[in-house]
Enzyme design. Structure first.
Site, mmCIF file in Angstrom:
data_model
loop_
_atom_site.group_PDB
_atom_site.id
_atom_site.type_symbol
_atom_site.label_atom_id
_atom_site.label_comp_id
_atom_site.label_asym_id
_atom_site.label_seq_id
_atom_site.Cartn_x
_atom_site.Cartn_y
_atom_site.Cartn_z
ATOM 1 C CD GLN A 182 -3.016 1.064 2.157
ATOM 2 O OE1 GLN A 182 -3.115 0.117 2.920
ATOM 3 N NE2 GLN A 182 -3.837 2.090 2.206
ATOM 4 C CG PHE A 183 1.212 3.818 -3.589
ATOM 5 C CD1 PHE A 183 1.113 5.198 -3.708
ATOM 6 C CD2 PHE A 183 0.254 3.028 -4.207
ATOM 7 C CE1 PHE A 183 0.081 5.773 -4.425
ATOM 8 C CE2 PHE A 183 -0.779 3.590 -4.924
ATOM 9 C CZ PHE A 183 -0.873 4.967 -5.033
ATOM 10 C CB THR A 184 -2.019 5.358 0.015
ATOM 11 O OG1 THR A 184 -2.514 4.205 0.688
ATOM 12 C CG2 THR A 184 -2.439 5.338 -1.451
#
Length: 150
Positions: free
Chosen positions: A78-80
């Protein structure tokens, strides 16, 4: 590397109406990777996750690790988690690694977790649009940033 670790009584990941991961008791872990993440970060984070005593013992006290509890793990990229929101209202993801850097680190983390837990780690699919479902048990949610080890 940033990780959001959630103790769950059940969790699953679905991609394009196909369930790709499904567990009962265990951990759902969201992980964000940045370019500065190293082999040391992978080993440290894996050890920390596997040994976190966040499952209840016979007296109802959080004193048991996922390994001791016989729990399973789902790991989802999850890059966010690296969103910067200081300026304006649109998050910036400049600290998040691009796929060519992040995928090898993600794959090494999966292997390290499997080694440390002694069983298969279920995953989502890197970069896919995933539907993640969970029943957070407790709720228990722990956030770890490998850049804050000390």
């Amino acid at each position: 590397m940033k990780a959001v670790i959630q103790r769950v009584s059940e969790a699953s990941v679905t991609i394009e109406h196909q369930k790709v991961a499904d567990i009962k008791t265990g951990l759902l872990i969201l992980v964000g990777i940045e370019d500065a993440d190293s082999e040391e970060d992978i080993k440290w984070l894996s050890s920390k996750i596997i040994n976190l005593r966040i499952f209840n013992d016979e007296q109802g006290i959080m004193n048991v690790s996922v390994k001791e509890a016989g729990g399973d793990i789902i790991l989802v990229s999850q890059f966010t988690l690296h969103a910067a929101v200081k300026k304006g209202n649109r998050p910036s993801y400049i600290k998040a690694s691009k796929p060519d850097m992040a995928i090898p680190v993600y794959e090494k983390l999966i292997k390290q977790l499997q080694y440390d837990l002694g069983k298969l780690i279920q995953t989502g699919s890197f970069g896919a649009d995933m539907k993640v479902q969970l029943l957070n048990d407790g709720p228990v949610t722990i956030i770890i940033d490998t850049k804050n080890k000390e």
